[in-house]
Design a protein around this motif. Structure first.
Motif, PDB file in Angstrom:
ATOM      1  N   LEU A 282       0.905  -1.096   0.016  1.00 53.90           N
ATOM      2  CA  LEU A 282       0.000   0.112   0.089  1.00 53.90           C
ATOM      3  C   LEU A 282       0.847   1.454  -0.113  1.00 53.90           C
ATOM      4  N   LYS A 283       2.141   1.187   0.283  1.00 56.24           N
ATOM      5  CA  LYS A 283       3.130   2.359   0.312  1.00 56.24           C
ATOM      6  C   LYS A 283       3.579   2.774  -1.007  1.00 56.24           C
ATOM      7  N   GLN A 284       2.941   1.909  -1.905  1.00 54.52           N
ATOM      8  CA  GLN A 284       3.205   2.100  -3.563  1.00 54.52           C
ATOM      9  C   GLN A 284       2.353   3.020  -3.902  1.00 54.52           C
ATOM     10  N   PHE A 285       0.963   2.955  -3.212  1.00 53.00           N
ATOM     11  CA  PHE A 285      -0.046   3.623  -3.863  1.00 53.00           C
ATOM     12  C   PHE A 285       0.144   5.171  -4.113  1.00 53.00           C
ATOM     13  N   HIS A 286      -0.111   5.547  -5.475  1.00 56.40           N
ATOM     14  CA  HIS A 286       0.103   6.894  -5.586  1.00 56.40           C
ATOM     15  C   HIS A 286      -0.969   7.357  -6.360  1.00 56.40           C
ATOM     16  N   PHE A 292      -7.303  12.553  -8.160  1.00 49.71           N
ATOM     17  CA  PHE A 292      -6.246  13.324  -7.509  1.00 49.71           C
ATOM     18  C   PHE A 292      -4.854  13.297  -8.235  1.00 49.71           C
ATOM     19  N   THR A 293      -4.937  13.011  -9.691  1.00 52.73           N
ATOM     20  CA  THR A 293      -3.696  13.220 -10.538  1.00 52.73           C
ATOM     21  C   THR A 293      -2.942  14.671 -10.361  1.00 52.73           C
ATOM     22  N   GLU A 294      -2.062  14.811  -9.898  1.00 54.74           N
ATOM     23  CA  GLU A 294      -1.362  16.204  -9.871  1.00 54.74           C
ATOM     24  C   GLU A 294      -0.210  16.459 -10.897  1.00 54.74           C
ATOM     25  N   ILE A 295      -0.078  17.753 -11.167  1.00 56.60           N
ATOM     26  CA  ILE A 295       0.886  18.364 -12.092  1.00 56.60           C
ATOM     27  C   ILE A 295       1.543  19.520 -11.303  1.00 56.60           C
ATOM     28  N   ASP A 304      -6.411  16.931 -11.570  1.00 60.82           N
ATOM     29  CA  ASP A 304      -7.295  16.234 -12.199  1.00 60.82           C
ATOM     30  C   ASP A 304      -7.942  15.353 -11.435  1.00 60.82           C
ATOM     31  N   ASP A 305      -9.292  15.456 -11.424  1.00 60.31           N
ATOM     32  CA  ASP A 305      -9.985  14.638 -10.616  1.00 60.31           C
ATOM     33  C   ASP A 305     -11.597  14.163 -11.416  1.00 60.31           C
ATOM     34  N   PHE A 407      -5.071  24.457  -8.538  1.00 56.84           N
ATOM     35  CA  PHE A 407      -6.245  24.524  -9.732  1.00 56.84           C
ATOM     36  C   PHE A 407      -6.870  22.988  -9.644  1.00 56.84           C
ATOM     37  N   ALA A 408      -7.891  22.929  -9.009  1.00 54.39           N
ATOM     38  CA  ALA A 408      -8.647  21.614  -8.931  1.00 54.39           C
ATOM     39  C   ALA A 408      -9.804  21.328 -10.179  1.00 54.39           C
ATOM     40  N   PHE A 409      -9.397  20.651 -11.039  1.00 51.69           N
ATOM     41  CA  PHE A 409     -10.259  20.239 -12.231  1.00 51.69           C
ATOM     42  C   PHE A 409     -11.121  19.121 -11.843  1.00 51.69           C
TER      43      PHE A 409
END
Length: 429
Positions: A282-286, A292-295, A304-305, A407-409
């Protein structure tokens, strides 16, 4: 040959990949517009074509996407040839009979939980079908983790050994009459489990289900069978203890991700997976795709959510405030369906009050028509919130005025054009 009509859909493409990896011959068709799912199809050497009745051959077994109408030229040809035609959920149901299936249902959190489940059980050997377009199949694997959608009671086509429920909430109001109808559907789903039901016990509705199968409840309250204790939220993630199991320190953000992890841990504990293995995996979860994909762009963050229900939007905002408490928060939201907007506009207004500014796109109709909802527009949100503004997909420049901002899309629809143009403008500053 399994032939997918509407192969670029997230669930359809994932199912196509699984069947291909299980050594079946697979092909399909869709509109010519580009979808992010194409990359997995190409990677797995699955051909796909524009719709054309000549694509359909005598010996094909057809899998039909949920959005495919009867007038589709390929579907008409398949019916003329009297071919076997499966609805998407029917074909998935056939697969669930072949493995030790863990179905993950819930109005929110299905995709993230299924991603985590695939990670936690990777050493045991697990196939998975996830709503973000991810699929994996190996005939030698024992388990099958399946994101199971409640829309039109589709999840009743499946055969779970373990039925997981992350929460119950009113959604898909174009189909469900009220919350009691939703609870009825989840009760029917849970009672399909051949071994056990794993349910979020702090939810007001899960404990009202009349279950005929054994149930294990997880949550934060004392009356749960599996309880998270000593919970600490930080900029790095969430730490907590599970009695008689161990201490977790995971890269999770927001109360909702803690609950998703608890669902997975409860299943793992029930299946006697070692704590060290589950904790390490579970530590591998990103994050899952479009969850909640981040740039990062300078001192700004673009997220991007998939969130579109008020409770999902609030969960995403809470996660942002946990991870980026010092930053300005701007939400860019496209409402999804007229019926959902009509039902939840007031709730969305309340949730958006937690942001500094909100920009609202026109409603994405999906399967609905504007003429059936003449008075339902994005103004149901904009007109009742002083910090809300109308925006179109071409107006990224309006957003580029902000700095040190998240910026939360948020939308289940593809609004990547607006995101990409904002990213370009921020990079040029």
């Amino acid at each position: 040959m399994y032939y997918f009509i509407g192969i670029k859909g997230t669930g359809m493409s994932a199912l196509a990949v699984i069947l291909k990896q299980l050594s079946y011959e697979v092909a399909g068709s869709d509109v010519e517009k580009h979808f992010f799912t194409e990359s997995e199809l190409i990677k797995n050497n699955i051909p796909f074509y524009p719709y054309d009745e000549e694509n359909i051959k005598e010996n094909y077994t057809i899998i039909k996407g949920a959005s495919i109408k009867e007038e589709n030229v390929e579907l008409k040809k398949a019916r003329e040839l009297n071919l076997k035609i499966y609805e998407y959920n029917e074909m998935v149901g056939e697969l669930t009979k072949k493995f030790k299936t863990i179905c993950i249902a819930g109005c929110h959190g299905k995709t993230t939980t299924t991603n985590m489940m695939a990670l936690a059980f990777q050493k045991e050997g697990i196939n998975y079908l996830i709503g973000d377009g991810t699929g994996c199949g190996n005939k030698n694997n024992t388990y099958f983790a399946l994101e199971s959608c409640e829309y039109q009671r589709h999840f009743l086509a499946y055969h779970p050994e373990i039925a997981v429920i992350t929460n119950i909430d009113l959604d898909h109001v174009d189909y469900y009459k009220d919350i009691n109808d939703v609870v009825d559907a989840y009760t029917s789903y849970a009672n399909l489990a051949t071994k056990v039901v794993i349910a979020y016990g702090d939810d007001p509705y899960t404990r009202t289900m009349k279950l005929t199968k054994p149930v294990i409840y997880f949550g934060l309250n004392d009356n749960n069978d599996v309880q998270a204790k000593n919970v600490i939220y930080s900029k790095e993630g969430i730490s907590f203890d599970i009695e008689d199991y161990g201490h977790f320190d995971l890269p999770l953000f927001g109360h909702h991700q803690l609950l998703d992890a608890l669902a997975v841990i409860t299943v793992a504990k029930e299946e006697n997976l070692p704590f060290e293995e589950v904790n390490s995996n579970l530590k591998q979860f990103h994050g899952a795709k479009r969850r909640f994909t981040e740039i990062k762009v300078g001192n700004n963050i673009i997220i991007d959510d998939y969130a579109h229900h008020p409770n999902e939007v609030k969960a995403t905002i809470d996660a942002i405030k946990q991870k980026y408490p010092e930053k300005h928060l701007v939400i860019i939201f496209q409402p999804h369906t007229f019926s959902r907007t009509k039902e939840f506009a007031k709730d969305l207004v309340e949730v958006f009050k937690e942001a500094d500014q909100s920009y609202i796109l026109p409603i994405h109709p999906a399967r609905e028509k504007q003429e059936d909802y003449k008075d339902v527009t994005s103004n149901l949100i904009i007109d009742h919130l002083s910090t809300a503004h109308a925006i179109t997909i071409q107006e990224a420049k309006v957003l580029s005025q902000y700095d040190n901002t998240v910026f939360a899309f948020m939308s289940p629809n593809d609004i990547s054009k607006l995101e990409q143009e904002l990213k370009t403008l921020l990079e040029e500053k």
